[in-house]
Motif scaffolding. Structure first.
Motif, short mmCIF file in Angstrom:
data_model
loop_
_atom_site.label_atom_id
_atom_site.label_comp_id
_atom_site.label_asym_id
_atom_site.label_seq_id
_atom_site.Cartn_x
_atom_site.Cartn_y
_atom_site.Cartn_z
N GLN A 1 34.73 45.82 33.59
CA GLN A 1 33.67 45.73 32.55
C GLN A 1 32.07 45.91 32.77
N ILE A 2 31.85 46.25 34.09
CA ILE A 2 30.48 46.55 34.55
C ILE A 2 30.29 47.82 35.28
N ASP A 3 31.13 48.21 36.19
CA ASP A 3 30.93 49.40 36.68
C ASP A 3 31.38 50.66 36.11
N GLY A 4 31.99 50.80 35.19
CA GLY A 4 32.58 51.94 34.69
C GLY A 4 33.73 52.54 35.11
N ARG A 5 34.44 52.07 36.12
CA ARG A 5 35.73 52.19 36.73
C ARG A 5 36.69 52.09 35.80
N LYS A 6 37.84 52.86 36.26
CA LYS A 6 39.08 52.62 35.63
C LYS A 6 40.06 51.88 36.31
N PRO A 7 40.86 51.31 35.58
CA PRO A 7 42.14 50.80 36.75
C PRO A 7 42.97 51.57 37.71
N GLN A 8 43.11 52.63 37.38
CA GLN A 8 43.56 53.74 38.40
C GLN A 8 42.54 54.05 39.41
N ASP A 9 41.24 53.62 39.50
CA ASP A 9 40.31 53.87 40.64
C ASP A 9 40.36 52.72 41.69
N ILE A 10 41.40 51.76 41.35
CA ILE A 10 41.41 50.70 42.30
C ILE A 10 42.82 50.29 43.02
#
Length: 520
Positions: A383-392
């Protein structure tokens, strides 16, 4: 074009374009141009490096089409194309010589096309998204420096490039700390050899099946490079070699070694520290002499399955050693915490690593509570950091925790998927889901953000081989994180005592659910 030359050209292009006022992005994807630059006056400029003018322009047009699909806002903006090639006689139109690319002469041939601010922002949002929102209480995972660090990791440095393109007479051992680029150097070397010698057959080997798709993506476009596990290689060579019993593997290789005929002009091995000695001798027997040699990349501190015996595996070979010195992947804070796990696990060169956020240490009463805490953190990140699910990546030290973690993520509405070795062919790193996998399966991979679940399962260090390897799983899991690392636990052990003793600027400690924002 040769990797070392390509790196120098891309760096020169970036410098000249930035000086001219362009916003410069390096997509680093086989399906996109090497450089994308945008400016409100000059418009969109896409640049690629190619071996010949005609083929390079055709391929660049394809890549521009893909870019327009990814960013529809630029479809209405007239794009300028530039192919840098050794084959160009002069710079003009859509082609530039290497010398003029290095010198910035190509800028004199650009036209003022212009672009609106919405299109420029769309490109920026696609390649370098950023968003900041204040959230009460626990919000430690916003990372303002992530974009700058990502830029540092994009290309090979001078040390890496020299190794990728150096001649290898027989065997080259490539070592270095986690994140120093061993895998990228191996892939770059494979591509360089493939380009220099199109008639050569090149083998790229890895231990884990889950790493095969990633390595294939790194060398995509070179038909003379094949990626193998040891099992695949044995099948290719039409021999039977044990993949689980070292004594049996020794007998198998001794039996078939005389039958092996050299079929590769060069081989490269990733995660070599986990290979059986017998496997190494089998692989080396399949390499033609006086060609590209064998390059073996590995780090003994990351050995999770066994400890390779260099004297046995490489007996009678002429061995050179190349050491990468700078860790690019993980931040200094992550490496400082990783080094604190055990005195024998100190990460070489960590003082040269980029600066970042502190590591987070989260306690919960149960694995279910840990799964809920991880899910809450991931919700805030998305929601906040602009990352995408595949970044995690959520990595577990014990495979039986995968199901409970996966359940917690899906219960929270987070797109997540488990990665299993027996389904490696289905693994797609770009698939927009959070990856849940064991530390062992994650070897060779990296994620912007890593949650390491199961620190409490690590056996206290007692000098035994088992305890040492379990400690290394904490080392390996932690160093899969590029920008942010969250360690979780629900019981105590020596490793956690050492981490909690670190200063606040390295480790922030949290309790679930007390320290987390309440649900709306």
């Amino acid at each position: 074009m040769a990797t070392a030359g390509s790196t120098a050209i891309e760096e020169a292009l970036s410098t000249h374009l930035s000086s001219a006022g362009f916003d410069v992005y390096w997509p680093k994807s086989e399906g996109l141009p090497a450089v994308v630059a945008v400016d409100k006056v000059w418009g969109v400029l896409v640049i690629d490096l190619a071996d010949d003018e005609a083929g390079g322009l055709v391929e660049l047009n394809r890549k521009l089409g893909r870019l327009r699909m990814d960013i529809p806002e630029i479809s209405r903006v007239p794009a300028q194309r530039l192919v840098v090639t050794n084959g160009a006689a002069v710079t003009g139109g859509q082609v530039a010589t290497v010398a003029d690319a290095l010198g910035g002469v190509f800028l004199n041939h650009l036209a003022r096309r212009g672009m609106d601010e919405d299109a420029r922002r769309a490109v920026s949002a696609h390649f370098a998204p950023r968003l900041s929102i204040d959230v009460p209480r626990r919000d430690p995972l916003f990372d303002e420096g992530a974009t700058a660090r990502a830029f540092q990791r994009l290309v090979l440095d001078e040390e890496q490039s020299e190794i990728a393109c150096r001649p290898v007479e027989d065997v080259l051992l490539l070592t270095g700390p986690p994140g120093s680029g061993k895998t990228l150097v191996l892939a770059a070397r494979a591509k360089w050899l493939a380009s220099q010698h199109p008639g050569w057959r090149i083998g790229l080997l890895c231990y884990n099946r889950t790493l095969v798709p990633y390595l294939e993506s790194l060398v995509w476009g070179h038909a003379n490079i094949s990626v193998f596990t040891v099992g695949r290689l044995a099948s290719f060579l039409r021999v039977r070699v044990s993949l689980s019993d070292e004594e049996q593997a020794e007998r198998d290789v001794a039996r078939v070694l005389k039958e092996i005929r050299p079929v590769f002009d060069a081989v490269l091995i990733d995660e070599w520290q986990d290979f059986m000695d017998a496997w190494t001798r089998l692989i080396l027997a399949a390499v033609r002499p006086d060609r590209g040699g064998a390059t073996l990349g590995g780090d003994p501190k990351q050995a999770l399955y066994r400890d390779v015996d260099r004297d046995v595996a490489l007996a009678g070979r002429k061995v050179e050693v190349a050491t990468l010195s700078k860790p690019y992947r993980s931040t200094r804070q992550i490496l400082d915490v990783t080094s604190a796990l055990d005195p024998t696990m100190d990460v070489d060169g960590k003082e040269q690593a980029p600066d970042g956020e502190p590591v987070d240490l989260v306690w919960a009463e149960s694995v279910e509570g840990i799964a809920d805490a991880v899910a809450k953190d991931i919700q805030m990140i998305l929601q906040i950091d602009g990352r995408k699910p595949q970044d995690i990546g959520v990595l577990v030290t014990r495979k039986w925790d995968m199901g409970r973690v996966l359940y917690g993520l899906k219960k929270a509405g987070i797109p997540a998927g488990a990665v299993y070795p027996n389904k490696a062919a289905e693994f797609d790193l770009a698939n927009p889901v959070v990856k849940v996998m064991t530390v062992h399966s994650a070897k060779g991979y990296e994620f912007d953000v890593v949650f390491l679940v199961g620190m409490e399962h690590l056996t206290n260090p007692d000098g035994s081989d088992r305890a040492s390897r379990e400690g290394r799983s904490g080392y390996v899991g932690s160093t899969r994180a590029k920008d942010q690392l969250v360690l979780t636990y629900n019981k105590e052990n020596v490793y956690l005592d050492r981490i909690r003793a670190l200063p606040h600027e390295l480790v922030r400690q949290w309790v679930w659910p007390d320290d987390y924002p309440e649900e709306d």
